[in-house]
Scaffold this active site. Structure first.
Site, short mmCIF file in Angstrom:
data_model
loop_
_atom_site.label_atom_id
_atom_site.label_comp_id
_atom_site.label_asym_id
_atom_site.label_seq_id
_atom_site.Cartn_x
_atom_site.Cartn_y
_atom_site.Cartn_z
N SER A 46 2.85 -9.58 -4.25
CA SER A 46 2.49 -9.40 -2.83
C SER A 46 1.33 -8.42 -2.69
O SER A 46 0.51 -8.54 -1.77
CB SER A 46 3.70 -8.95 -2.01
N ASN B 93 -2.94 2.58 -10.91
CA ASN B 93 -1.59 2.02 -10.84
C ASN B 93 -0.95 2.32 -9.49
O ASN B 93 -1.10 3.42 -8.95
CB ASN B 93 -0.72 2.65 -11.94
N HIS C 113 2.42 2.97 -7.42
CA HIS C 113 3.79 3.41 -7.68
C HIS C 113 4.51 3.63 -6.33
O HIS C 113 3.95 4.29 -5.45
CB HIS C 113 3.80 4.70 -8.49
N ASP D 115 3.50 7.26 -14.51
CA ASP D 115 3.36 7.46 -13.06
C ASP D 115 2.89 8.88 -12.73
O ASP D 115 3.36 9.50 -11.77
CB ASP D 115 4.69 7.18 -12.34
#
Ligand code: GRF
Length: 204
Positions: free
Chosen positions: A15, A113, A115, A155
């Site tokens: 998505s 990234n 998160h 992360d």
């Protein structure tokens, strides 16, 4: 002037990839998505990419494991395949692999990234569930999402942008997850633009 080239790495529904595709069409994302990589064949994101006419690469880890090859070899081969597409930036949007170091070495400062938690909070694959449980224990009033530079620690790289999402009375895990995902869909586009601007401050 040609647009910056972005490779998106996914493992699932995609998505967030869809948000990038849509906003690239709307000229809000200032980039061309040149490749979508998935480590899972069934990832619906691969369909989204194909529907948008974007090249895809299915790159599973299992054959490496079965052949007794290392995670470093997998990441290194993946980096070589991605390098052929000459990307300016790699965007991990639900990519459920932790880099062994080979991707970072090949694309230093060029991997970001997404998160689903705020910086320094709830690392790992269950960021939303862990935050929700902490809220239920009365420990926090908000969580959120971030996009950060990828470093070896999970992360944990420098954040590019964050969005807070407050908990509200009556929130269920499902309802709160939906709010996080909505925030992510905006954040991933803004953050990709920001990261690209930093890489190409003026005219490319
Ligand atoms: C997102 O919540 C992301 O933060 C997490 O995995 C989810 C991916 O969603 N790491 P989708 O595949 O983009 O729909």
């Amino acid at each position: 002037m040609s647009q910056p080239r972005v490779v998106v790495l996914i493992s699932g529904d995609g998505s967030n990839l869809q948000a990038l595709i849509d906003e690239s069409r709307n000229n809000i994302l200032n980039a061309e998505i040149v490749l979508v990589v998935s480590n899972r064949k069934a990832a619906f994101g691969l369909e989204r990419a194909k529907n948008a006419g974007i090249q895809t690469l299915y790159f599973p880890l299992k054959p490496y494991r079965d052949a007794g090859r290392t995670r470093e070899e997998y990441d290194s081969d993946l980096a070589s395949s991605i390098a052929e597409f000459k990307p300016d930036l790699l965007v991990c949007a639900g990519w459920m692999h932790i880099d062994s170091g080979a991707l970072i070495a090949r694309f230093p400062g060029r991997i970001i990234n997404l998160h689903p938690a705020l910086p320094g909070e709830f690392p790992g694959a269950h960021g939303i569930e862990d935050a929700f449980a902490a809220w239920q224990r009365g420990e926090i009033l908000r969580s959120g999402c971030m996009v950060h530079h990828v470093i070896k620690d999970l992360d944990a790289g420098e954040p590019i942008a964050t969005k807070e999402v407050p908990f509200e009375m009556g929130d269920t895990l499902e309802g709160y997850s939906n709010k996080i995902h909505k925030a992510e869909h905006e954040l991933i586009v803004e953050s990709t633009n920001l990261a690209l601007e930093k890489l190409h401050p003026i005219n490319r």
